[in-house]
Design an enzyme around this catalytic site. Structure first.
Site, PDB file in Angstrom:
ATOM      1  N   ARG A  41      -7.284  -5.550  36.636  1.00 49.01           N
ATOM      2  CA  ARG A  41      -6.592  -4.278  36.893  1.00 49.01           C
ATOM      3  C   ARG A  41      -5.225  -4.525  37.517  1.00 49.01           C
ATOM      4  NH1 ARG A  41      -6.301  -0.390  41.287  1.00 49.01           N
ATOM      5  NH2 ARG A  41      -6.647   1.761  40.594  1.00 49.01           N
ATOM      6  N   GLN A  94      -9.386   6.623  35.317  1.00 51.42           N
ATOM      7  CA  GLN A  94      -8.742   6.659  36.650  1.00 51.42           C
ATOM      8  C   GLN A  94      -7.303   6.136  36.658  1.00 51.42           C
ATOM      9  OE1 GLN A  94      -8.458   3.772  39.540  1.00 51.42           O
ATOM     10  NE2 GLN A  94     -10.222   4.491  40.706  1.00 51.42           N
ATOM     11  N   SER A 145      -8.810   5.203  44.737  1.00 50.31           N
ATOM     12  CA  SER A 145      -8.132   4.395  43.716  1.00 50.31           C
ATOM     13  C   SER A 145      -8.811   3.028  43.568  1.00 50.31           C
ATOM     14  CB  SER A 145      -6.637   4.274  44.063  1.00 50.31           C
ATOM     15  OG  SER A 145      -5.911   3.670  43.009  1.00 50.31           O
ATOM     16  N   LEU A 146      -8.140   1.958  43.953  1.00 42.97           N
ATOM     17  CA  LEU A 146      -8.735   0.613  43.927  1.00 42.97           C
ATOM     18  C   LEU A 146     -10.087   0.607  44.646  1.00 42.97           C
ATOM     19  CD1 LEU A 146      -8.711  -2.601  43.993  1.00 42.97           C
ATOM     20  CD2 LEU A 146      -7.445  -2.338  46.120  1.00 42.97           C
ATOM     21  N   GLN A 186      -4.901   0.552  47.879  1.00 41.87           N
ATOM     22  CA  GLN A 186      -3.683  -0.207  48.143  1.00 41.87           C
ATOM     23  C   GLN A 186      -2.890   0.417  49.285  1.00 41.87           C
ATOM     24  OE1 GLN A 186      -2.320  -1.396  44.366  1.00 41.87           O
ATOM     25  NE2 GLN A 186      -0.437  -2.313  45.078  1.00 41.87           N
ATOM     26  N   HIS A 206      -1.398   6.002  38.454  1.00 46.22           N
ATOM     27  CA  HIS A 206      -2.126   7.246  38.174  1.00 46.22           C
ATOM     28  C   HIS A 206      -1.271   8.265  37.419  1.00 46.22           C
ATOM     29  CE1 HIS A 206      -5.508   5.772  40.448  1.00 46.22           C
ATOM     30  NE2 HIS A 206      -4.671   5.432  41.410  1.00 46.22           N
TER      31      HIS A 206
END
Length: 295
Positions: free
Chosen positions: A113, A244, A88-89, A9, A195
């Protein structure tokens, strides 16, 4: 050895993916399939929307995923990874590109998500802050000193660590970081404490979706965010993907491990060049590039 890396992101920009749509029949088919799966024309927002339009979490995450995955797919034989990782993503993009997830399933998980994270932000407001020019140990130590929830969230590169937590906790931590000698302790314009333990509601929701999704063994190891280690085993991959959401993105350590394991070049697949910059901060001599489709 070729490492392929996939952004998260923040890499979005107006007009993203339009060139792929216009140049490739395969890309057009995949984008249109995505519109059907999502139930709205995300291509209209990606190609013609404003920065503000693209900032909505339900749009941002699928948009970056689509740009990355479709680019990898239309590269065809030029996409030959020895190892992959995503920030991440981007971990979801990496898994689809490496054959561990079908395109449709990956997109459904990313949409789930994004929605779960949006809901978690509304249930438990939070924020994040970038801490510059302070060592990891000091940042970790200060996080522990704050009574509210504050944790290290993104180990982006040496001297750049993002923390995540409650608004009061982040404010208190930023003051302490500055006092400890941080060059900057800058709150980020994000909707929640990604996170961190404040994403627990999203983690539970995503776990259900991941458990009920078919995964395959990837064509190469994927270095996962939670511990920066390489995996090919499906059960381990699923477990790490679930962890995660509430755990940190260990990107610095991921790049270090990929280099130790023989990576000689890093190709960023998707919008922007953020990850190439972070790789260079770990090792400025390693070759980096943006993925491109052959004309």
């Amino acid at each position: 050895m070729k490492a392929y890396i996939f952004p998260g992101q923040g890499a979005q920009f107006p007009g993203m993916g339009k060139d792929l749509y216009e140049q490739s029949e395969q890309a057009r088919e995949l984008f249109e399939k995505a519109n059907e799966i999502l139930g709205f024309r995300i291509t209209d927002i990606m190609f013609d929307g404003t920065e503000e339009d693209l900032k909505q979490t339900r749009v941002t995450q699928p948009a970056i995923f689509l740009h990355s995955v479709i680019l990898a797919k239309i590269m065809g034989d030029d996409f030959k990874p020895d190892m992959v990782a995503g920030h991440s993503l981007g971990e979801f993009s990496a898994l689809v590109a490496a054959g561990a997830l079908a395109f449709e399933d990956g997109l459904r998980l990313v949409a789930a998500r994004a929605n779960a994270m949006q809901k978690a932000c509304e249930i438990q407001p939070g924020t994040m802050a970038a801490i510059l020019a302070l060592d990891d140990f000091t940042v970790e130590d200060i996080c522990k000193q704050v009574s509210d929830v504050v944790v290290p969230a993104n180990y982006n590169c040496p001297g750049q660590l993002v923390i995540s937590g409650t608004i009061a906790g982040i404010d208190a931590a930023c003051e302490k970081m500055t006092a400890a000698g941080a060059k900057r302790a800058m709150k980020l314009n994000v909707g929640g404490a990604f996170h961190s333990p404040l994403m627990e509601a999203a983690r539970v929701e995503l776990e259900h979706a991941i458990v009920h999704t078919a995964f395959n063994q990837p064509v190469c190891p994927i270095y996962q965010n939670i511990d920066a280690k390489p995996y090919t085993d499906v059960e381990h991959i699923k477990h790490n993907l679930i962890a995660q959401l509430t755990g940190p993105v260990r990107w610095t350590q991921t790049v270090e491990h990929m280099l130790e394991d023989g990576a000689t070049s890093f190709t960023e697949v998707g919008p922007g060049k953020v990850l190439q910059g972070l790789v260079k901060k770990v090792n400025r001599d390693v070759a980096t590039a943006s993925a491109a489709i052959q004309a």
